[in-house]
Design a protein around this motif. Structure first.
Motif, PDB file in Angstrom:
ATOM      1  N   PHE B   5      -5.860  58.841 -19.212  1.00  0.00           N
ATOM      2  CA  PHE B   5      -6.697  57.726 -19.940  1.00  0.00           C
ATOM      3  C   PHE B   5      -5.422  56.705 -20.573  1.00  0.00           C
ATOM      4  N   LEU B   6      -4.629  57.207 -20.786  1.00  0.00           N
ATOM      5  CA  LEU B   6      -3.612  56.510 -21.648  1.00  0.00           C
ATOM      6  C   LEU B   6      -2.856  55.435 -20.504  1.00  0.00           C
ATOM      7  N   VAL B   7      -2.638  55.806 -19.302  1.00  0.00           N
ATOM      8  CA  VAL B   7      -1.951  55.104 -18.412  1.00  0.00           C
ATOM      9  C   VAL B   7      -2.988  54.029 -18.115  1.00  0.00           C
ATOM     10  N   ASN B   8      -4.214  54.258 -17.754  1.00  0.00           N
ATOM     11  CA  ASN B   8      -5.142  53.322 -17.387  1.00  0.00           C
ATOM     12  C   ASN B   8      -5.444  52.386 -18.811  1.00  0.00           C
ATOM     13  N   PHE B   9      -5.374  52.663 -20.053  1.00  0.00           N
ATOM     14  CA  PHE B   9      -5.664  51.988 -21.227  1.00  0.00           C
ATOM     15  C   PHE B   9      -4.267  50.918 -21.273  1.00  0.00           C
ATOM     16  N   LEU B  10      -3.202  51.352 -21.095  1.00  0.00           N
ATOM     17  CA  LEU B  10      -1.972  50.610 -21.194  1.00  0.00           C
ATOM     18  C   LEU B  10      -1.898  49.662 -20.079  1.00  0.00           C
ATOM     19  N   ARG B  11      -2.338  50.205 -19.010  1.00  0.00           N
ATOM     20  CA  ARG B  11      -2.503  49.194 -17.984  1.00  0.00           C
ATOM     21  C   ARG B  11      -3.559  47.998 -18.033  1.00  0.00           C
ATOM     22  N   ASP B  12      -4.748  48.347 -18.698  1.00  0.00           N
ATOM     23  CA  ASP B  12      -5.606  47.448 -19.198  1.00  0.00           C
ATOM     24  C   ASP B  12      -4.883  46.232 -20.136  1.00  0.00           C
ATOM     25  N   LEU B  13      -4.371  46.920 -20.978  1.00  0.00           N
ATOM     26  CA  LEU B  13      -3.730  46.019 -21.992  1.00  0.00           C
ATOM     27  C   LEU B  13      -2.806  44.961 -21.445  1.00  0.00           C
ATOM     28  N   ARG B  14      -1.914  45.628 -20.418  1.00  0.00           N
ATOM     29  CA  ARG B  14      -0.835  44.800 -19.828  1.00  0.00           C
ATOM     30  C   ARG B  14      -1.548  43.758 -18.893  1.00  0.00           C
ATOM     31  N   ARG B  15      -2.505  43.942 -18.475  1.00  0.00           N
ATOM     32  CA  ARG B  15      -3.102  43.141 -17.451  1.00  0.00           C
ATOM     33  C   ARG B  15      -3.508  41.904 -17.995  1.00  0.00           C
ATOM     34  N   GLN B  16      -4.004  41.859 -19.345  1.00  0.00           N
ATOM     35  CA  GLN B  16      -4.565  40.726 -19.976  1.00  0.00           C
ATOM     36  C   GLN B  16      -3.756  40.549 -21.101  1.00  0.00           C
ATOM     37  N   PRO B  17      -2.491  40.273 -20.710  1.00  0.00           N
ATOM     38  CA  PRO B  17      -1.757  40.075 -22.263  1.00  0.00           C
ATOM     39  C   PRO B  17      -2.225  39.261 -23.209  1.00  0.00           C
ATOM     40  N   PHE B 331     -15.531  53.877 -25.595  1.00  0.00           N
ATOM     41  CA  PHE B 331     -15.460  54.259 -27.200  1.00  0.00           C
ATOM     42  C   PHE B 331     -13.878  54.485 -27.275  1.00  0.00           C
ATOM     43  N   ALA B 332     -13.193  55.263 -26.575  1.00  0.00           N
ATOM     44  CA  ALA B 332     -11.791  55.610 -26.805  1.00  0.00           C
ATOM     45  C   ALA B 332     -11.097  54.536 -26.748  1.00  0.00           C
ATOM     46  N   GLU B 333     -11.347  53.744 -25.806  1.00  0.00           N
ATOM     47  CA  GLU B 333     -10.605  52.518 -25.604  1.00  0.00           C
ATOM     48  C   GLU B 333     -10.714  51.595 -26.963  1.00  0.00           C
ATOM     49  N   ALA B 334     -11.722  51.107 -27.194  1.00  0.00           N
ATOM     50  CA  ALA B 334     -12.041  50.286 -28.423  1.00  0.00           C
ATOM     51  C   ALA B 334     -11.336  50.915 -29.584  1.00  0.00           C
ATOM     52  N   GLN B 335     -11.545  52.431 -29.917  1.00  0.00           N
ATOM     53  CA  GLN B 335     -10.838  53.128 -31.160  1.00  0.00           C
ATOM     54  C   GLN B 335      -9.314  53.063 -30.913  1.00  0.00           C
ATOM     55  N   ALA B 336      -8.914  53.073 -29.643  1.00  0.00           N
ATOM     56  CA  ALA B 336      -7.396  53.080 -29.508  1.00  0.00           C
ATOM     57  C   ALA B 336      -6.913  51.664 -29.596  1.00  0.00           C
ATOM     58  N   ALA B 381      -9.092  54.961 -42.194  1.00  0.00           N
ATOM     59  CA  ALA B 381     -10.216  55.407 -42.214  1.00  0.00           C
ATOM     60  C   ALA B 381     -11.384  54.226 -41.941  1.00  0.00           C
ATOM     61  N   VAL B 382     -11.147  53.220 -42.591  1.00  0.00           N
ATOM     62  CA  VAL B 382     -11.676  52.048 -42.562  1.00  0.00           C
ATOM     63  C   VAL B 382     -11.587  51.612 -41.280  1.00  0.00           C
ATOM     64  N   LEU B 383     -10.481  51.557 -40.568  1.00  0.00           N
ATOM     65  CA  LEU B 383     -10.315  51.355 -39.219  1.00  0.00           C
ATOM     66  C   LEU B 383     -11.105  52.070 -38.069  1.00  0.00           C
ATOM     67  N   LEU B 384     -10.851  53.331 -38.514  1.00  0.00           N
ATOM     68  CA  LEU B 384     -11.703  54.452 -37.602  1.00  0.00           C
ATOM     69  C   LEU B 384     -13.255  53.982 -37.578  1.00  0.00           C
ATOM     70  N   LEU B 385     -13.808  53.745 -38.843  1.00  0.00           N
ATOM     71  CA  LEU B 385     -15.252  53.278 -38.950  1.00  0.00           C
ATOM     72  C   LEU B 385     -15.187  51.881 -38.088  1.00  0.00           C
TER      73      LEU B 385
END
Lengths: 220, 409
Positions: B5-17, B331-336, B381-385
């Motif tokens: 998941f993390l590998v994918n997540f970071l790759r998605d972030l890098r793909r569209q800097p 969901f995890a991607e948005a949270q992360a 907490a607000v961020l998580l919400l």
């Protein structure tokens, strides 16, 4: 292995109804290699979707490996796709930003295999399709034939008994197409059940028998 | 699975800097501003409280003055006078006074060697030190026996000590106040003082026993007196009782507020605390809305991402992903994404706070800002919400993708 009895599929297009399948009966034994042929609009894609557990029939029964698929929930269908069926698509449908390795690993991420099991299996499959040196490459860095071999390796990841191929050589030159068919023949000889949709008689000639569809009915 | 998941997540972030930066900027800025605003707000609050305590703590100061209403046969304008003995006797006549001190104030010539200054001299009792936070740096404050024996001793402000002694030891030396020798018994510890009355700030003053002051300068009536109520919140009824008692004894109408002018510092401090509580809530609300806007940004970007990745979702569903797996992934991607942005925001905020804490001009005016742990936890907490809210919609849309349609694209 696959038993379809009186399968119908009706799509509601607004008020009009489209009958894609009108009572299809097909029985495919374990270890058979069959091809499904038919002109576009004959219902072969719909049938593939139903056999592939991506869709359920409107009426009729479908037994996959002895289990009734017709009444399954989406997640039960997902599990069936994961364990029983390997998909090979005409346009490969690989994840474009993932490496060859990660693409092959994908189906194993959804059934809780350990990292070690996954690594071992991916290595095995890379060797089997002859692309061990290409594990880090992305699909865009591979030729069409190589991409399709990665897709086949992915289809085999969870060692499913059934391989469904939808025009697997449709986007390939004839040499690559022959390579892919050779790979399929090998899989069939290992005892897997192969179901392939094609409209190329030369490709269909690789299979044991051909089912012809026309207007949602089996004609031969 | 998590690693994948993390590998994918970071790759998605890098793909569209660019898009990643734009998406994160809202959350980063939101977190940064909440953390920094509240850090500075709390710091200013602490600083102001400290300065207010420089004047005194739970303090009420009273100035006998002139009447503005006729009373008991006197016309208005009658002078109200109160002797130091009367002040000292007040706790036995009115209940609810914890400490009290009379205060006499006059400018006096203060000399040591060739240094001569014209500074305020205050005649007080030992209780004054506790009430007005004149804490000794060296030596001691005036004690009860000084008062009783009218000793010529003085406690001096730190600036006065510096002006007279130029860094030499002050305690034990003789200084001359209006030509009369006094022994320095203590020097005040430096303090922040934001308000004052009748003369110079404490750092410039000399404090002597009021008995000495009264005897030397012939003063019978106090300039003012100051006291601490037993209950800091209950200063109002005490002041009312005091006005009634003194009005009867000294001849003024208890309703005549100007006859005995009173500065209730406790009231000021309570207002101050209330103001800062409101201010902090205000900052928190502003900050939360900024965060919310950041969350909206994340939500809309995630919706675009879902749209873009329909094919990927289709492939995953085809090879056996369950709907809830896809839901969890997005969901995890948005949270992360939001936590990642929040993390950067906090990092920047602590850097900003650390940087400003080094600048003396800043710390002198607003104190030392600190990232408050309570604020950090509630911001997370607000961020998580917000992450939950902004992740849920895109994730549900992702999970609702029809694999057949998606694969056909």
């Amino acid at each position: 292995m696959i038993t379809c009895r009186a399968i119908t599929k009706v799509f509601a297009m607004g008020t009009a109804k489209l009958e894609a399948l009108r009572g299809v009966d097909i029985a495919i034994e374990a270890g058979e290699f069959i091809s499904i042929m038919g002109p576009s609009g004959s219902g072969k894609s719909t049938l593939m979707n139903i056999i592939g557990c991506l869709d359920t029939p409107t009426a009729g029964t479908y037994l996959l490996d002895g289990r009734e698929v017709a009444g399954m929930t989406f997640d039960q269908l997902a599990e069936a796709r994961n364990r029983k069926i390997g998909f090979v698509f005409q346009n490969f449908n690989l994840l474009p930003y993932a490496s060859a390795y990660e693409n092959i690993e994908l189906p194993m991420l959804f059934n809780g295999k350990s990292a070690r099991q996954r690594r071992q299996r991916v290595e095995e499959l890379l060797a089997q399709v002859g692309l061990a040196d290409w594990r880090r490459h992305r699909p865009s860095e591979l030729s069409g034939g190589q991409q399709q071999r990665i897709a086949i390796a992915r289809a085999l990841a969870n060692d499913p008994p059934v391989i469904l191929a939808d025009e697997p050589t449709g986007n390939l030159d004839s040499a690559s197409g022959e390579e892919i068919m050779a790979l399929f023949n090998g899989l069939w000889r290992q005892g897997r059940t192969l179901v392939m949709v094609t409209h190329d008689p030369k490709i269909a000639a690789h299979s044991q028998r051909t089912v012809k569809l026309l207007d949602g009915r089996v004609v031969a | 699975m998590i690693a994948a998941f993390l590998v994918n997540f970071l790759r998605d972030l890098r793909r569209q800097p660019l898009r990643t930066v734009l998406t994160l900027s809202g959350v980063v800025w939101g977190t940064f501003s909440v953390a920094v605003l509240i850090a500075f707000g709390a710091s200013v609050h602490r600083m102001q409280i400290k300065r207010a305590h420089g004047m005194g703590q739970n303090l009420v100061i009273a100035w006998p003055s002139r009447t503005t209403m006729p009373y008991g046969g006197f016309l208005k304008g009658h002078v109200v006078r109160l002797s130091a003995e009367d002040v000292e006797a007040l706790p036995s006549r009115v209940s609810g006074i914890r400490r009290i001190s009379p205060e006499f104030i006059l400018p006096r010539r203060i000399r040591f060697g060739r240094q001569e200054l014209n500074n305020s001299v205050r005649g007080v009792n030992p209780a004054f030190a506790v009430m007005r936070n004149t804490i000794p740096q060296t030596g001691r404050f005036i004690d009860p026996s000084d008062l009783e024996r009218r000793r010529r001793v003085c406690f001096i402000g730190n600036t006065l000590a510096q002006d007279l002694f130029r860094g030499d030891t002050a305690v034990g030396r003789d200084i001359f106040i209006e030509g009369v020798p006094f022994i320095v018994v203590g020097v005040m510890k430096e303090k922040q003082q934001n308000s004052n009355y009748s003369g110079q700030r404490d750092e410039h003053c000399a404090f002597i026993p009021w008995t000495t002051f009264s005897a030397l300068y012939g003063e019978k009536y106090v300039s003012n007196f100051l006291f601490q109520p037993e209950d800091p919140a209950g200063s109002k009824p005490l002041i009312r009782d005091l006005r009634r008692l003194l009005g009867r004894r000294l001849g003024f109408d208890p309703r005549d507020e100007d006859a005995l002018f009173i500065w209730d510092v406790t009231e000021l401090e309570q207002k101050f605390i209330a103001f800062f509580a409101a201010f902090t809530i205000f900052l928190g609300v502003i900050g939360s809305f900024t965060l919310l806007v950041g969350g909206v940004g994340v939500a809309s970007i995630m919706l675009v991402v879902v749209e873009e990745r329909t094919r990927e979702i289709g492939v995953k569903l085809a090879v056996g992903a369950k709907r809830r797996t896809i839901l969890r992934q997005f969901f995890a991607e948005a949270q992360a994404l939001i936590l990642f942005g929040g993390g950067i925001g906090f990092l920047l905020a602590s850097l900003a706070v650390a940087a400003t804490s080094r600048i003396k001009a800043v710390t002198d005016s607003v104190g030392t800002p600190v990232i408050d742990p309570v604020v950090s936890v509630s911001t997370v907490a607000v961020l998580l919400l917000i992450g939950t809210v902004s992740g849920l919609m895109p994730a549900r849309r992702a999970a609702a993708v029809d694999p057949i349609q998606a694969l056909r694209k």
